[in-house]
Scaffold this motif. Structure first.
Motif, PDB file in Angstrom:
ATOM      1  N   MET A   1     -13.928  -2.096  10.376  1.00  0.00           N
ATOM      2  CA  MET A   1     -13.714  -3.254   9.508  1.00  0.00           C
ATOM      3  C   MET A   1     -14.463  -4.442  10.084  1.00  0.00           C
ATOM      4  N   THR A   2     -15.202  -5.145   9.247  1.00  0.00           N
ATOM      5  CA  THR A   2     -15.924  -6.341   9.669  1.00  0.00           C
ATOM      6  C   THR A   2     -15.278  -7.558   9.020  1.00  0.00           C
ATOM      7  N   LEU A   3     -15.079  -8.599   9.822  1.00  0.00           N
ATOM      8  CA  LEU A   3     -14.400  -9.803   9.349  1.00  0.00           C
ATOM      9  C   LEU A   3     -15.110 -11.031   9.894  1.00  0.00           C
ATOM     10  N   ASP A   4     -15.364 -12.007   9.032  1.00  0.00           N
ATOM     11  CA  ASP A   4     -15.963 -13.252   9.491  1.00  0.00           C
ATOM     12  C   ASP A   4     -15.013 -13.988  10.426  1.00  0.00           C
ATOM     13  N   ALA A   5     -15.584 -14.720  11.366  1.00  0.00           N
ATOM     14  CA  ALA A   5     -14.781 -15.377  12.406  1.00  0.00           C
ATOM     15  C   ALA A   5     -13.980 -16.558  11.890  1.00  0.00           C
ATOM     16  N   ASP A   6     -14.235 -17.016  10.670  1.00  0.00           N
ATOM     17  CA  ASP A   6     -13.464 -18.127  10.116  1.00  0.00           C
ATOM     18  C   ASP A   6     -12.501 -17.658   9.025  1.00  0.00           C
ATOM     19  N   SER A   7     -12.185 -16.359   9.029  1.00  0.00           N
ATOM     20  CA  SER A   7     -11.334 -15.790   7.987  1.00  0.00           C
ATOM     21  C   SER A   7     -10.034 -15.246   8.565  1.00  0.00           C
TER      22      SER A   7
ATOM     23  N   PRO B   1       0.821  -1.221   0.000  1.00  0.00           N
ATOM     24  CA  PRO B   1       0.000   0.000   0.000  1.00  0.00           C
ATOM     25  C   PRO B   1       0.851   1.266   0.000  1.00  0.00           C
ATOM     26  N   PRO B   2       0.353   2.343  -0.588  1.00  0.00           N
ATOM     27  CA  PRO B   2       1.084   3.614  -0.580  1.00  0.00           C
ATOM     28  C   PRO B   2       1.264   4.120   0.856  1.00  0.00           C
ATOM     29  N   PRO B   3       2.250   4.985   1.086  1.00  0.00           N
ATOM     30  CA  PRO B   3       2.419   5.574   2.422  1.00  0.00           C
ATOM     31  C   PRO B   3       1.152   6.323   2.838  1.00  0.00           C
ATOM     32  N   LEU B   4       0.786   6.181   4.096  1.00  0.00           N
ATOM     33  CA  LEU B   4      -0.435   6.793   4.604  1.00  0.00           C
ATOM     34  C   LEU B   4      -0.115   8.150   5.224  1.00  0.00           C
ATOM     35  N   ALA B   5      -0.899   9.178   4.834  1.00  0.00           N
ATOM     36  CA  ALA B   5      -0.691  10.516   5.385  1.00  0.00           C
ATOM     37  C   ALA B   5      -1.021  10.552   6.871  1.00  0.00           C
ATOM     38  N   ARG B   6      -1.946   9.726   7.302  1.00  0.00           N
ATOM     39  CA  ARG B   6      -2.282   9.600   8.717  1.00  0.00           C
ATOM     40  C   ARG B   6      -2.819   8.197   8.969  1.00  0.00           C
ATOM     41  N   THR B   7      -2.861   7.798  10.218  1.00  0.00           N
ATOM     42  CA  THR B   7      -3.307   6.438  10.562  1.00  0.00           C
ATOM     43  C   THR B   7      -4.435   6.516  11.587  1.00  0.00           C
ATOM     44  N   PRO B   8      -5.664   6.722  11.134  1.00  0.00           N
ATOM     45  CA  PRO B   8      -6.805   6.803  12.062  1.00  0.00           C
ATOM     46  C   PRO B   8      -7.043   5.467  12.763  1.00  0.00           C
ATOM     47  N   LEU B   9      -7.714   5.525  13.891  1.00  0.00           N
ATOM     48  CA  LEU B   9      -8.053   4.311  14.620  1.00  0.00           C
ATOM     49  C   LEU B   9      -9.022   3.468  13.795  1.00  0.00           C
ATOM     50  N   VAL B  10      -8.703   2.180  13.671  1.00  0.00           N
ATOM     51  CA  VAL B  10      -9.570   1.237  12.962  1.00  0.00           C
ATOM     52  C   VAL B  10     -10.131   0.247  13.977  1.00  0.00           C
ATOM     53  N   SER B  11     -11.452   0.146  14.020  1.00  0.00           N
ATOM     54  CA  SER B  11     -12.117  -0.828  14.888  1.00  0.00           C
ATOM     55  C   SER B  11     -12.480  -2.048  14.056  1.00  0.00           C
ATOM     56  N   VAL B  12     -11.941  -3.194  14.436  1.00  0.00           N
ATOM     57  CA  VAL B  12     -12.216  -4.441  13.720  1.00  0.00           C
ATOM     58  C   VAL B  12     -13.262  -5.237  14.494  1.00  0.00           C
ATOM     59  N   PHE B  13     -14.399  -5.504  13.849  1.00  0.00           N
ATOM     60  CA  PHE B  13     -15.476  -6.281  14.466  1.00  0.00           C
ATOM     61  C   PHE B  13     -15.448  -7.708  13.916  1.00  0.00           C
ATOM     62  N   ILE B  14     -15.509  -8.695  14.823  1.00  0.00           N
ATOM     63  CA  ILE B  14     -15.588 -10.096  14.419  1.00  0.00           C
ATOM     64  C   ILE B  14     -16.832 -10.714  15.037  1.00  0.00           C
ATOM     65  N   PRO B  15     -17.928 -10.811  14.301  1.00  0.00           N
ATOM     66  CA  PRO B  15     -19.114 -11.498  14.832  1.00  0.00           C
ATOM     67  C   PRO B  15     -18.836 -12.993  14.950  1.00  0.00           C
ATOM     68  N   ALA B  16     -19.171 -13.583  16.097  1.00  0.00           N
ATOM     69  CA  ALA B  16     -18.858 -14.996  16.313  1.00  0.00           C
ATOM     70  C   ALA B  16     -20.001 -15.698  17.029  1.00  0.00           C
ATOM     71  N   HIS B  17     -20.439 -16.802  16.458  1.00  0.00           N
ATOM     72  CA  HIS B  17     -21.426 -17.662  17.119  1.00  0.00           C
ATOM     73  C   HIS B  17     -20.969 -19.105  16.958  1.00  0.00           C
ATOM     74  N   ASN B  18     -20.526 -19.709  18.052  1.00  0.00           N
ATOM     75  CA  ASN B  18     -20.004 -21.076  18.042  1.00  0.00           C
ATOM     76  C   ASN B  18     -18.852 -21.222  17.046  1.00  0.00           C
ATOM     77  N   GLU B  19     -17.819 -20.448  17.275  1.00  0.00           N
ATOM     78  CA  GLU B  19     -16.665 -20.426  16.382  1.00  0.00           C
ATOM     79  C   GLU B  19     -15.394 -20.903  17.087  1.00  0.00           C
ATOM     80  N   GLU B  20     -15.519 -21.894  17.955  1.00  0.00           N
ATOM     81  CA  GLU B  20     -14.374 -22.354  18.730  1.00  0.00           C
ATOM     82  C   GLU B  20     -13.224 -22.871  17.858  1.00  0.00           C
ATOM     83  N   ALA B  21     -13.538 -23.379  16.684  1.00  0.00           N
ATOM     84  CA  ALA B  21     -12.505 -23.966  15.827  1.00  0.00           C
ATOM     85  C   ALA B  21     -11.673 -22.924  15.089  1.00  0.00           C
ATOM     86  N   THR B  22     -12.204 -21.707  14.933  1.00  0.00           N
ATOM     87  CA  THR B  22     -11.534 -20.739  14.052  1.00  0.00           C
ATOM     88  C   THR B  22     -11.252 -19.378  14.676  1.00  0.00           C
ATOM     89  N   ILE B  23     -11.898 -19.042  15.792  1.00  0.00           N
ATOM     90  CA  ILE B  23     -11.825 -17.678  16.301  1.00  0.00           C
ATOM     91  C   ILE B  23     -10.406 -17.269  16.690  1.00  0.00           C
TER      92      ILE B  23
END
Length: 266
Positions: free
Chosen positions: A131-137, A39-61
């Motif tokens: 940012m939203t990410l699946d719990a098995d990714s 990625p190109p150089p970033l002029a600033r780095t804002p706070l990124v909140s990553v959400f991981i929805p999880a329901h019975n994801e013991e194998a991958t979380i």
């Protein structure tokens, strides 16, 4: 009229397939052929909140959380939404919080669904970018940086959809889905981006501007597909939607018909 209807049904897939292929080729030639994977150089780095929805994801979380903390982007807030899991998901998250003290867990004692969980996580988060990410990714180390670049460079960007890749290919069904994600979906997203109108944001991995989410009225808890519904509402509010080929994540796909049916229903 009847003849027109049947002609439309017959020719539409053929015509649109040609459009998607030509659009994707033009996109590759103009934007990917000589583009850097860094990625190109970033002029600033804002706070990124990553959400991981999880329901019975013991194998991958655990590996999903590990992949986020391996990111080259450091200004992060990670929130796992434990949507009333009945397996060992919470136990694993307790261990992860020991390893990553800044990891936050939203524990829901009643299954509320993905959209409601995302809305609650938004209320407790502070990130300018969500940012939203699946719990098995698994998230690529540069994925967040690529997403942030779009948001800080183009103020009208409301969402950036990522490029999911299949990492389990042990059955014929999984291989067919690999072709689906890499070929069909990849072609359509590239062509739509070239035309300036990406119509769907992938729920597997996506980044959102917080103000755009609020402007759109948050995630709809009654919609069947929260990612598509949110995309369309952002479009009606004149937010720009981007597709970033370098915003990679590695996902698991169902390897049985029963698992595929369950995924499509969810």
């Amino acid at each position: 009229m009847k003849q027109f209807f049947f002609s439309y049904i017959f020719y539409y897939p053929i015509v649109m397939s040609i459009v998607w292929m030509l659009g994707a080729l033009c996109f590759y030639w103009r934007r990917e052929r000589k583009a850097s994977k860094i990625p190109p150089p970033l002029a600033r780095t804002p706070l990124v909140s990553v959400f991981i929805p999880a329901h019975n994801e013991e194998a991958t979380i655990a590996e999903s959380v590990h992949s986020i903390y391996k990111s080259r982007y450091q200004n992060l807030e990670v929130i796992v939404i434990n949507d009333a899991s009945t397996d060992r998901t919470q136990e694993i998250l307790d261990g992860l919080q020991t390893q990553y003290p800044k990891l936050r867990v939203l524990q829901l004692h009643k299954n509320l669904g993905k959209a409601q969980g995302l809305n609650l996580a938004l209320a407790m988060s502070h990130g300018e970018v969500i940012m939203t990410l699946d719990a098995d990714s698994l998230l690529d180390e540069y994925a967040i940086s690529w997403a942030v670049w779009h948001f800080i460079t183009f103020p009208r960007v409301g969402a950036v959809t990522g490029n999911p890749r299949v990492r389990n290919r042990s059955t014929l069904l999984a291989r067919l889905q690999t072709a689906d994600y890499c070929s069909v979906i990849g072609l359509i997203k590239r062509a739509q981006r070239l035309f300036g109108k990406v119509m769907t944001v992938s729920g597997v991995v996506a980044a959102w501007r917080r103000t755009a989410i609020i402007h759109a009225g948050l995630w709809d808890t009654h919609a069947i597909t929260d990612d598509i519904e949110m995309t369309w509402r952002l479009e009606t509010k004149f937010w720009d939607i981007r597709y970033e080929t370098n915003m990679l994540c590695w996902m698991l796909v169902p390897e049985t018909l029963k698992g595929l049916w369950k995924q499509r229903q969810g």
